[in-house]
Design an enzyme around this catalytic site. Sequence first.
Site, PDB file in Angstrom:
ATOM      1  N   ASN A 363      39.836  33.593  39.739  1.00 18.31           N
ATOM      2  CA  ASN A 363      40.779  34.048  38.718  1.00 18.31           C
ATOM      3  C   ASN A 363      40.275  33.716  37.320  1.00 18.31           C
ATOM      4  O   ASN A 363      40.472  34.497  36.371  1.00 18.31           O
ATOM      5  CB  ASN A 363      42.137  33.390  38.938  1.00 18.31           C
ATOM      6  CG  ASN A 363      43.196  33.916  37.990  1.00 18.31           C
ATOM      7  OD1 ASN A 363      43.601  35.068  38.059  1.00 18.31           O
ATOM      8  ND2 ASN A 363      43.642  33.064  37.084  1.00 18.31           N
ATOM      9  N   TYR A 381      30.040  46.039  40.055  1.00 16.64           N
ATOM     10  CA  TYR A 381      30.646  45.740  41.361  1.00 16.64           C
ATOM     11  C   TYR A 381      31.091  47.005  42.088  1.00 16.64           C
ATOM     12  O   TYR A 381      30.685  47.253  43.227  1.00 16.64           O
ATOM     13  CB  TYR A 381      31.827  44.795  41.148  1.00 16.64           C
ATOM     14  CG  TYR A 381      32.545  44.411  42.434  1.00 16.64           C
ATOM     15  CD1 TYR A 381      32.007  43.467  43.299  1.00 16.64           C
ATOM     16  CD2 TYR A 381      33.761  44.994  42.772  1.00 16.64           C
ATOM     17  CE1 TYR A 381      32.661  43.119  44.466  1.00 16.64           C
ATOM     18  CE2 TYR A 381      34.430  44.647  43.922  1.00 16.64           C
ATOM     19  CZ  TYR A 381      33.875  43.711  44.772  1.00 16.64           C
ATOM     20  OH  TYR A 381      34.525  43.364  45.931  1.00 16.64           O
ATOM     21  N   LYS A 393      30.759  43.773  50.260  1.00 15.49           N
ATOM     22  CA  LYS A 393      31.461  43.164  49.141  1.00 15.49           C
ATOM     23  C   LYS A 393      30.809  41.855  48.709  1.00 15.49           C
ATOM     24  O   LYS A 393      30.729  41.555  47.515  1.00 15.49           O
ATOM     25  CB  LYS A 393      32.936  42.931  49.493  1.00 15.49           C
ATOM     26  CG  LYS A 393      33.754  44.215  49.576  1.00 15.49           C
ATOM     27  CD  LYS A 393      35.217  43.921  49.777  1.00 15.49           C
ATOM     28  CE  LYS A 393      36.028  45.234  49.764  1.00 15.49           C
ATOM     29  NZ  LYS A 393      37.479  44.980  49.927  1.00 15.49           N
ATOM     30  N   HIS A 408      23.103  35.828  30.624  1.00 12.56           N
ATOM     31  CA  HIS A 408      23.459  34.617  29.879  1.00 12.56           C
ATOM     32  C   HIS A 408      22.217  33.771  29.603  1.00 12.56           C
ATOM     33  O   HIS A 408      22.023  33.272  28.483  1.00 12.56           O
ATOM     34  CB  HIS A 408      24.492  33.802  30.659  1.00 12.56           C
ATOM     35  CG  HIS A 408      25.891  34.273  30.498  1.00 12.56           C
ATOM     36  ND1 HIS A 408      26.408  35.344  31.193  1.00 12.56           N
ATOM     37  CD2 HIS A 408      26.910  33.830  29.713  1.00 12.56           C
ATOM     38  CE1 HIS A 408      27.676  35.533  30.855  1.00 12.56           C
ATOM     39  NE2 HIS A 408      28.006  34.629  29.947  1.00 12.56           N
TER      40      HIS A 408
END
Length: 498
Positions: A363, A381, A393, A408
Site C-alpha cells: 500500500n 505492470y 503477476k 532510482h
Amino acid sequence: MQLIAEAEQLKPAFMKEVDSHFTEFVNNLVAKSALLDSSSSASLFPASCSEKELLKAKTLRAPPEHGKVFTARRSLLDELFEVSHIRTIYHMFIALLIVFILSTLLVDFIDEGRLVLGFDLLVFVFGKFPVVFCTWLCMFCATVIVPYNLFVRWAQGYCSSSHRAVRSLCYGMLFTLFQTAGLGLGPTYVAVSYALPPASRFIVILEQVRLVMKAHSFIRENVPRVLCSVKDKSSTVPIPRISQYLYFLFAPTLIYRDNYPRNPTIRWGYVATKFAQVLGSLFYAYYIFVRLCIPQFRNSSQETFNLRGLVLCIFNSILPGVLILFLVFFAFLHCWLNAFAEMLRFADRMFYKDWWNSTSYANYYRTWNVVVHDWLYYYAYRDFLWFFGKKFKAAAMLSVFTVSAAVHEYVLSICFGFFYPVLFCLFMCFGMVFNFILNDRRKGPIWNVIMWTSLFLGQGVIICLYSQEWYARHYCPVENPTFLDYLKPRSWSCHMKM
C-alpha cells in the site's frame, strides 16, 4: 453529571462506529463512480472498435482497459490542513526550522564573532545554472518536436500504406532512438562532461526521466486509437492537437489524455504560497545538512571503518534522513505539483494518498507517489500482463520493481558522480521481501509501526552510506581513475590512505 459521564464513555465507540461506516460508504461510492466513468469512457480507448473486433479480441487476448480516470479532487494535505489539529503539526515543523536557523546563527556568531549569513552550500549545489537551463530547453524542445511529428507522420500515412508493419517498425525504431540517444545519452553527457554540481544534475536528470515517461505515454495512448480507427475504416484519423500535447508536457501527470478536468479560475495567491513553501523547504534542507549531516560526516574518512561506527552512523542519520523524506514529499509531491496544477487549472490533485497510514509496503508503494505509480502500473505492470498473460503477476511485479530500482539508482549515480547501489539493494532485496511479507492482508496499528520503523532505518542507511561515500571520494581522490574505480566503493578503504 452522570449522564454526561456516560456520554463521554460512549463517545469513542460511537465515533469509531461512525468512522467505519463512513469510510465504507465513501469507498463504495468511489468504486461505483469509477466503474461508471470507466464504462462511459470506454469508447475513448481503444477508440470505438467494431463489435466483430471486440469479439475477436475477447477470444484471443484482451487489450488493457481504458486506464486511469481523471476526476476533480483536492490534494489530501489541503483538506487536512483545514483541521486545526493537523495544522498544528505543520506549525511544529516551522518552529523546528526556526530552531535550526537560530542554532546556526548562534554557533557561527560564537565561532566567528559575527553573524554569517552566507549560503555557500546552496550556491555550490545549484551552480552552473545557465548550462542547466540551456540543457532543459533543448530537451523540452526536442520532446515537443520529435515524438509529436513522428506520430503525426506515422498516423497520416498508416491507413494508405501497403506495408504497415514495416512502416510501424521504422517509426518505432526512430522513436526508440530518440528516447535512448536524444533524451537518454544527451543530457547525461552534459551533466557529466560539464561537471554539474549535485542539485543541478538532479534537475537535468529528473527532467530527462520525466520527459522520457511523458513521450512514452503520448505514443502509448494514441497509437491504439489510430489502429482501431483504421480497423473501423473511419474517415478521420484521431490525431491530438499540438496544444493538447503541450498542455500534457506541463501538466502534473504522466498519463496522456486529450482533455483533463479543469478548474474555472486560477488562485494566484495559492500559487505564490506553494512556491514560497518550496523555497522554505529548500532552506529547511540546507539547515538540516549544515547542522546534522556535514558535522557528522566531514571527518568520517579519518576514522577506521568498523561495525560499531557504522551502526552509530546509521542511527545518527535517521533524524536527518526522515526530515529529508518529509521535505521531499511536501515540497515536490504537494507544493510543486499543486502550484503547476493551479496555474494550468488542472483539477485532479491526487498526487499522493495517505501513505503515512499504510500497514503494508504494498500500500505504501501505491500511495507514496501516485503520479509515478500510475505510469508504472498502466505501462509496465499491466502491459506486461497483457503481453505475457495474467499468470505471470509475480514476474510483472518483479519487472516493475527492477525498472523502478534501476532508474532510482541511475539518477543517484549520475547526480552524485559515483556508483554505490545502496538504494538498488534496498529496493530489490528488502523492498521486495517487505512487499510480500507486509502485504495488504496485514492490518492493525502494529503493522503501521513496523512499516515506519523499517522506513526510518532505511532512510538512515541511505543518508549514512551515501554521505560517507561522498566525503571519501572528496578526501581520497584517485589519479587517472579507471572505470572500475567509479564502481568500487571508496569509503571502505579511504581511511587507510589518510
